[in-house]
Design a protein around this motif. Structure first.
Motif, PDB file in Angstrom:
ATOM      1  N   UNK A 259       0.778  24.309  35.085  1.00  0.00           N
ATOM      2  CA  UNK A 259       0.916  25.408  36.020  1.00  0.00           C
ATOM      3  C   UNK A 259       1.057  24.801  37.405  1.00  0.00           C
ATOM      4  N   UNK A 260       2.179  25.081  38.061  1.00  0.00           N
ATOM      5  CA  UNK A 260       2.471  24.466  39.351  1.00  0.00           C
ATOM      6  C   UNK A 260       2.907  25.536  40.343  1.00  0.00           C
ATOM      7  N   UNK A 261       2.945  25.150  41.614  1.00  0.00           N
ATOM      8  CA  UNK A 261       3.435  26.027  42.667  1.00  0.00           C
ATOM      9  C   UNK A 261       4.938  25.833  42.813  1.00  0.00           C
ATOM     10  N   UNK A 262       5.691  26.912  42.906  1.00  0.00           N
ATOM     11  CA  UNK A 262       7.146  26.840  42.938  1.00  0.00           C
ATOM     12  C   UNK A 262       7.655  25.979  44.089  1.00  0.00           C
ATOM     13  N   UNK A 263       6.930  25.956  45.197  1.00  0.00           N
ATOM     14  CA  UNK A 263       7.367  25.172  46.337  1.00  0.00           C
ATOM     15  C   UNK A 263       6.938  23.726  46.293  1.00  0.00           C
ATOM     16  N   UNK A 264       6.232  23.318  45.266  1.00  0.00           N
ATOM     17  CA  UNK A 264       5.727  21.942  45.182  1.00  0.00           C
ATOM     18  C   UNK A 264       5.746  21.466  43.735  1.00  0.00           C
ATOM     19  N   UNK A 265       6.924  21.481  43.137  1.00  0.00           N
ATOM     20  CA  UNK A 265       7.072  21.104  41.731  1.00  0.00           C
ATOM     21  C   UNK A 265       7.247  19.593  41.620  1.00  0.00           C
ATOM     22  N   UNK A 266       6.385  18.910  40.875  1.00  0.00           N
ATOM     23  CA  UNK A 266       6.512  17.449  40.753  1.00  0.00           C
ATOM     24  C   UNK A 266       7.715  17.068  39.905  1.00  0.00           C
ATOM     25  N   UNK A 267       8.327  15.945  40.244  1.00  0.00           N
ATOM     26  CA  UNK A 267       9.462  15.463  39.460  1.00  0.00           C
ATOM     27  C   UNK A 267       8.991  14.927  38.119  1.00  0.00           C
ATOM     28  N   UNK A 268       7.807  14.312  38.102  1.00  0.00           N
ATOM     29  CA  UNK A 268       7.270  13.762  36.860  1.00  0.00           C
ATOM     30  C   UNK A 268       5.779  13.499  37.034  1.00  0.00           C
ATOM     31  N   UNK A 269       5.135  13.170  35.929  1.00  0.00           N
ATOM     32  CA  UNK A 269       3.734  12.751  35.916  1.00  0.00           C
ATOM     33  C   UNK A 269       3.703  11.325  35.403  1.00  0.00           C
ATOM     34  N   UNK A 270       2.954  10.460  36.079  1.00  0.00           N
ATOM     35  CA  UNK A 270       2.942   9.038  35.730  1.00  0.00           C
ATOM     36  C   UNK A 270       1.703   8.674  34.912  1.00  0.00           C
ATOM     37  N   UNK A 271       1.929   7.971  33.813  1.00  0.00           N
ATOM     38  CA  UNK A 271       0.855   7.455  32.964  1.00  0.00           C
ATOM     39  C   UNK A 271       0.902   5.933  33.006  1.00  0.00           C
ATOM     40  N   UNK A 272      -0.184   5.303  33.434  1.00  0.00           N
ATOM     41  CA  UNK A 272      -0.254   3.845  33.491  1.00  0.00           C
ATOM     42  C   UNK A 272      -0.826   3.289  32.191  1.00  0.00           C
ATOM     43  N   UNK A 273      -0.147   2.287  31.660  1.00  0.00           N
ATOM     44  CA  UNK A 273      -0.594   1.623  30.429  1.00  0.00           C
ATOM     45  C   UNK A 273      -1.397   0.359  30.724  1.00  0.00           C
ATOM     46  N   UNK A 274      -1.609   0.076  31.982  1.00  0.00           N
ATOM     47  CA  UNK A 274      -2.304  -1.141  32.396  1.00  0.00           C
ATOM     48  C   UNK A 274      -3.714  -1.191  31.812  1.00  0.00           C
ATOM     49  N   UNK A 275      -4.041  -2.319  31.176  1.00  0.00           N
ATOM     50  CA  UNK A 275      -5.382  -2.532  30.654  1.00  0.00           C
ATOM     51  C   UNK A 275      -5.655  -1.923  29.291  1.00  0.00           C
ATOM     52  N   UNK A 276      -4.690  -1.232  28.700  1.00  0.00           N
ATOM     53  CA  UNK A 276      -4.922  -0.604  27.398  1.00  0.00           C
ATOM     54  C   UNK A 276      -4.808  -1.614  26.268  1.00  0.00           C
ATOM     55  N   UNK A 277      -5.703  -1.496  25.286  1.00  0.00           N
ATOM     56  CA  UNK A 277      -5.681  -2.359  24.109  1.00  0.00           C
ATOM     57  C   UNK A 277      -5.257  -1.568  22.878  1.00  0.00           C
TER      58      UNK A 277
END
Length: 220
Positions: free
Chosen positions: A138-156
């Motif tokens: 659920x986002x605001x129409x005037x502030x829609x993110x282009x993407x969401x970032x997931x970091x894989x750093x440190x994952x085993x």
């Protein structure tokens, strides 16, 4: 904000009512109406083939569009209803709602995965398994993110990434009220095969030992 909001091209429809709608369909158009905001409703026609293509692409009702109509300013809209022929299941009419910048809407946002070079699990031969490459927020129409970032750093190997571990854009929140998995680092297939083989060997050994133990007990 999203860099590329898809365009939706339409023409202003002259005339209203069933007669004008039937005439539009005969010309290969789908009639519709744009409502909401501080402007009067605008009757429109959308090329049938263009609309059908977007419908087949999926998630039409949860996609934000930039509506372009000759003689009118571009406006952001979201579909609120698509009426279809009861026999052919083809679109016959659609309703589009104008959005203010403060309007809250549900949209599917793309997930970007970064940090593979710094992921111990992948360096050891693990495999990134993507459970969700999009997240409904659920986002605001005037502030829609282009993407969401997931970091894989440190994952085993064996680690999961859930929605609660992700920093979401300000004002955005998931539409699903539980801590769902976005991705995980799974063991390489060769390692899985070895583990399965070991399990099978162990089961076979246990099965072979069981009769021997039963025979010994019987002799006693």
């Amino acid at each position: 904000m999203a860099g590329e909001i898809p365009d939706l091209h339409a023409q202003e429809r002259t005339g209203t009512g069933k007669g004008a709608a039937r005439a539009a369909r005969r010309e290969g158009m789908v009639p519709g109406i744009v409502f909401g905001g501080d402007t009067d409703p605008l009757p429109i026609n959308i090329p049938f083939n263009e609309l059908l293509k977007k419908l087949k692409a999926g998630r039409f009702k949860s996609t934000l569009f930039n509506l372009k109509v000759d003689g009118h300013d571009d406006v952001r809209v979201i579909c609120r209803d698509v009426q279809r022929d009861v026999v052919k299941d083809l679109p016959t009419h659609l309703d589009l709602m104008r959005l203010r910048r403060t309007t809250k809407i549900n949209l599917f946002i793309t997930v970007d995965f970064v940090g593979e070079d710094d992921c111990p699990g992948i360096r050891k031969g693990g495999v990134l398994t993507v459970v969700r490459n999009e997240i409904e927020l659920m986002v605001t129409a005037g502030d829609i993110p282009e993407s969401v970032t997931v970091s894989l750093e440190g994952l085993n190997v064996g680690d999961n990434v859930t929605i609660s571990q992700i920093e979401l854009p300000e004002g955005a929140k998931p539409t699903i009220d539980r801590d769902f998995v976005i991705c995980n680092i799974s063991a390489p297939s060769a390692l899985k095969s070895d583990e399965n083989a070991e399990d099978e060997d162990g089961e076979a050994t246990e099965a072979a030992e069981a009769p021997a133990e039963e025979e010994a007990a019987a002799e006693e």
